[in-house]
Write an enzyme that holds these catalytic residues in place. Sequence first.
Site, PDB file in Angstrom:
ATOM      1  N   GLY A  29       0.831  -1.193   0.000  1.00 32.60           N
ATOM      2  CA  GLY A  29       0.000   0.000   0.000  1.00 32.60           C
ATOM      3  C   GLY A  29       0.865   1.241   0.000  1.00 32.60           C
ATOM      4  O   GLY A  29       2.095   1.152  -0.010  1.00 32.60           O
ATOM      5  N   SER A  33      -0.117   3.876   5.402  1.00 37.23           N
ATOM      6  CA  SER A  33      -1.306   3.022   5.339  1.00 37.23           C
ATOM      7  C   SER A  33      -1.312   1.941   6.415  1.00 37.23           C
ATOM      8  O   SER A  33      -2.232   1.131   6.469  1.00 37.23           O
ATOM      9  CB  SER A  33      -1.415   2.375   3.954  1.00 37.23           C
ATOM     10  OG  SER A  33      -0.275   1.582   3.664  1.00 37.23           O
ATOM     11  N   ARG A  63      15.320   5.925   9.522  1.00 44.13           N
ATOM     12  CA  ARG A  63      14.510   7.074   9.938  1.00 44.13           C
ATOM     13  C   ARG A  63      14.269   7.105  11.445  1.00 44.13           C
ATOM     14  O   ARG A  63      14.420   8.129  12.091  1.00 44.13           O
ATOM     15  CB  ARG A  63      13.167   7.056   9.206  1.00 44.13           C
ATOM     16  CG  ARG A  63      13.242   7.419   7.744  1.00 44.13           C
ATOM     17  CD  ARG A  63      11.920   7.195   7.071  1.00 44.13           C
ATOM     18  NE  ARG A  63      11.538   5.787   7.088  1.00 44.13           N
ATOM     19  CZ  ARG A  63      10.362   5.328   6.672  1.00 44.13           C
ATOM     20  NH1 ARG A  63       9.451   6.173   6.225  1.00 44.13           N
ATOM     21  NH2 ARG A  63      10.109   4.029   6.706  1.00 44.13           N
ATOM     22  N   GLU A 107       9.818  -2.738   4.677  1.00 48.00           N
ATOM     23  CA  GLU A 107      10.419  -1.912   3.615  1.00 48.00           C
ATOM     24  C   GLU A 107      10.996  -2.800   2.512  1.00 48.00           C
ATOM     25  O   GLU A 107      12.126  -2.609   2.044  1.00 48.00           O
ATOM     26  CB  GLU A 107      11.505  -0.988   4.194  1.00 48.00           C
ATOM     27  CG  GLU A 107      11.021  -0.045   5.275  1.00 48.00           C
ATOM     28  CD  GLU A 107      10.002   0.975   4.769  1.00 48.00           C
ATOM     29  OE1 GLU A 107       9.884   1.140   3.539  1.00 48.00           O
ATOM     30  OE2 GLU A 107       9.328   1.595   5.605  1.00 48.00           O
ATOM     31  N   GLY A 186      12.082   9.129   3.559  1.00 51.17           N
ATOM     32  CA  GLY A 186      11.585  10.237   4.365  1.00 51.17           C
ATOM     33  C   GLY A 186      10.244   9.908   4.975  1.00 51.17           C
ATOM     34  O   GLY A 186       9.672   8.848   4.725  1.00 51.17           O
TER      35      GLY A 186
END
Length: 229
Positions: A29, A33, A63, A107, A186
């Site tokens: 997605g 999400s 991050r 990821e 990001g």
Amino acid sequence: MATLDSDISRDVISHQEHRGSGAIHVIMGPMFSGKSTSLLRRIKSEISIGKSVAMVKSSKDTRYAKDSVVTHDGIGFPCWALPDLMSFPDIFGHDAYAKLDVIGIDEAQFFGDLYEFCCKVADDDGKTVIVAGLDGDYLRRSFGAVLDIIPIADSVTKLNARCEVCGQKAFFTLRKTCDTKTELIGGADVYMPVCRKHYVNNQALIKPSKEVLDSDKARRESCWRQLLL
């Protein structure tokens, strides 16, 4: 010799019993999400029934934490941060890897060897792999190999976010900046989830802005070249 032969036979039989007994589940997605949240929920469910699990994410994603999968809400889970997936059994340790039941991948779009690894884990090693990743980039093009594993997946879940403009269901990721790199990691400072209408409308606004910035950059570079002559 008889003992060695019997040990080898047991290993071969055990391997044959595991072949093809795994599973591949895909969660995909746009950004924001809840992909990582859904992945963690499934991983914790597997732990609750006694399964041995390990979590993996791309080492490119730093991050929130280097060695944890962290949702945008701040919920974390320890993981192995790797540049590729096929090295995982070596890094994790082959004995420890053999005992794993479930591997979670967050990821997933950043792993070029995703298809190869999923085939090995599910088809050869008889393990369950749960994959979470973006299905498309900010231009709505296929991102990484996430879509490549759909034909070999047991289940596919496509999540949606909420459009930050109108609150409707959002299936696309809009990049707020004019940077054109495909891999630009990001958060909310760079990306926002949007519906189809506001994706199309905002892209129409961003494109002219990028053209102006590119033109300004070209003029600046031309001026510097003239000064240096």
